[in-house]
Design an enzyme around this catalytic site. Sequence first.
Site, PDB file in Angstrom:
ATOM      1  N   LYS A   9       0.838  -1.207   0.000  1.00 52.39           N
ATOM      2  CA  LYS A   9       0.000   0.000   0.000  1.00 52.39           C
ATOM      3  C   LYS A   9       0.871   1.254   0.000  1.00 52.39           C
ATOM      4  CE  LYS A   9       0.761   1.325   4.522  1.00 52.39           C
ATOM      5  NZ  LYS A   9       1.534   2.515   4.923  1.00 52.39           N
ATOM      6  N   MET A  93      11.070  -4.219   3.671  1.00 53.00           N
ATOM      7  CA  MET A  93      10.602  -4.227   5.065  1.00 53.00           C
ATOM      8  C   MET A  93      10.898  -2.894   5.745  1.00 53.00           C
ATOM      9  SD  MET A  93      11.412  -8.073   6.288  1.00 53.00           S
ATOM     10  CE  MET A  93      12.734  -8.349   5.134  1.00 53.00           C
ATOM     11  N   GLY A  94      10.007  -2.489   6.625  1.00 48.67           N
ATOM     12  CA  GLY A  94      10.214  -1.228   7.350  1.00 48.67           C
ATOM     13  C   GLY A  94      10.221  -0.040   6.414  1.00 48.67           C
ATOM     14  N   GLY A  98       3.592  -1.329   4.205  1.00 45.92           N
ATOM     15  CA  GLY A  98       2.676  -2.298   4.820  1.00 45.92           C
ATOM     16  C   GLY A  98       3.000  -3.746   4.496  1.00 45.92           C
ATOM     17  N   ASP A 134      -2.273  -1.278  10.380  1.00 54.36           N
ATOM     18  CA  ASP A 134      -2.463  -1.260   8.924  1.00 54.36           C
ATOM     19  C   ASP A 134      -3.213  -2.485   8.409  1.00 54.36           C
ATOM     20  OD1 ASP A 134      -1.198   1.112   8.416  1.00 54.36           O
ATOM     21  OD2 ASP A 134       0.731   0.216   7.883  1.00 54.36           O
TER      22      ASP A 134
HETATM   23  O1  C5P Z   1      -0.218  -0.889  15.225  1.00 49.31           O
HETATM   24  P1  C5P Z   1       1.217  -0.936  14.862  1.00 49.31           P
HETATM   25  O2  C5P Z   1       1.919  -2.157  15.421  1.00 49.31           O
HETATM   26  O3  C5P Z   1       1.453  -0.778  13.403  1.00 49.31           O
HETATM   27  O4  C5P Z   1       1.889   0.332  15.547  1.00 49.31           O
HETATM   28  C1  C5P Z   1       3.279   0.466  15.741  1.00 49.31           C
HETATM   29  C2  C5P Z   1       3.539   1.654  16.654  1.00 49.31           C
HETATM   30  O5  C5P Z   1       3.260   2.877  15.957  1.00 49.31           O
HETATM   31  C3  C5P Z   1       2.660   1.705  17.888  1.00 49.31           C
HETATM   32  O6  C5P Z   1       3.241   1.006  18.951  1.00 49.31           O
HETATM   33  C4  C5P Z   1       2.580   3.196  18.191  1.00 49.31           C
HETATM   34  O7  C5P Z   1       3.724   3.615  18.862  1.00 49.31           O
HETATM   35  C5  C5P Z   1       2.618   3.811  16.820  1.00 49.31           C
HETATM   36  N1  C5P Z   1       1.265   4.116  16.283  1.00 49.31           N
HETATM   37  C6  C5P Z   1       0.570   5.227  16.804  1.00 49.31           C
HETATM   38  N2  C5P Z   1      -0.673   5.515  16.288  1.00 49.31           N
HETATM   39  C7  C5P Z   1      -1.214   4.768  15.293  1.00 49.31           C
HETATM   40  C8  C5P Z   1      -0.517   3.667  14.762  1.00 49.31           C
HETATM   41  C9  C5P Z   1       0.730   3.370  15.285  1.00 49.31           C
HETATM   42  O8  C5P Z   1       1.048   5.927  17.685  1.00 49.31           O
HETATM   43  N3  C5P Z   1      -2.420   5.094  14.816  1.00 49.31           N
END
Ligand code: C5P
Length: 298
Positions: A9, A93-94, A98, A134
Site C-alpha cells: 500500500k 521491510m520497514g 505495509g 495497517d
Molecule cells: O499498530 P502498529 O503495530 O502498526 O503500531 C506500531 C507503533 O506505531 C505503535 O506502537 C505506536 O507507537 C505507533 N502508532 C501510533 N498511532 C497509530 C498507529 C501506530 O502511535 N495510529
Amino acid sequence: MVSVRAYAKLNLSLEVLNKRPDGFHNLRTLFQSISLHDSVGIEAKRSRTTRVTVSSDVEIPGENLIVRAAHAVLEALGFAARVEFTLRKRIPMGGGLGGGSTDAAAVLLSLPGILGRRLSPERLRGIASSLGSDVPFFLVGGTALGLGRGTEIYPLPDAPAAAGLLIVPGVHVSTATAFGQLYRSESELTRASSGPAERIAFAWATGEDWAPFSSNDFEDAVFGSHPELGRLRAELQKYGARPARMSGSGSTLFGLFGSRELREAAARQLPGVRLVAFRFVTRRRYRSAVGGVPAGRP
Ligand code: C5P
C-alpha cells in the site's frame, strides 16, 4: 499449495491527529493498493497439534506477523492444524508500504477457506486490528479512507489510474520512533475537518488534479533525521512526479506520473537508487488476487 498475492500500500495522504489515551494516534489517511506484491504460498491441513512454519527467501527479523495471523485464525476456528508458509518477499521491510501487514491479511483472507471454513468479515476485522494498525485496510484493498488508529476503514471508489515509481532508499524508519518525533501544538491537534483526504476524494469525484492536496505529516520529522530522503523526494518532483511523497512513516518515496513515458524518463534521471515501477490496483483486482480461495474448499 495455494499461492496468494499480498499487495503493498501507499498513503496518498497521511495526517496524524491527536494522541489518544491508549498511546496510539488518531490518523486520517488515504490508503491505496499498488501492484508491488509478496507471494504467500500456504499449505494447511487439520492435525492433532498446531505447528506453523515459514520458509522465506529473505530473513525476517523478529516475530513474523503471518505466524501470529495463522494462530489467530486457528484459535477463532477452534481447531489445530499444520500450516506451512512459503514467502516470496518483494515488498521492502520497514519501508512504509505495509509489507508485514499485507502478508498477515492475506493469511486471514485465505487460510479459513483452505481449511474448509469461513470466518465472518466482522471476526476478521477484529483479528486484523489486533495484529496491527495497517492490517484491516488489507482486508479490502483498493482505495480507502482510514480513521481512528488507522483501523477504521471506509472503502472508497478506485482512485484514478497512475504510473508510479517507488524509490527504496534502504533506510529503516521505526514507526514508533516516527510517531515519537512528531511535535504538534494544541491548535494543530484540533484541526479543521477539511483536510487533505477530503480534498483529494472531492477532486477524484470532480475530475480535478488531486496531487496538490497530497501530504504526509511524517515527512518533516523523518526528513529532519534523514536529509537524504528529503533530497530524493525533491528529485522526484524535479523530474515531473505529481505528487512526490513519502509513504507511511517512511522510508519509501513514491512519485506519480501522467504517463509511462514520463515515468521512464524520470527513472533514467535517477541512477544509483533502487527504483520499482508500479500501478494502482483496483479493489476488484485486489479481491480476486488476495481473497481468491472460496470458502468451503476442502
Ligand atoms: O499498530 P502498529 O503495530 O502498526 O503500531 C506500531 C507503533 O506505531 C505503535 O506502537 C505506536 O507507537 C505507533 N502508532 C501510533 N498511532 C497509530 C498507529 C501506530 O502511535 N495510529
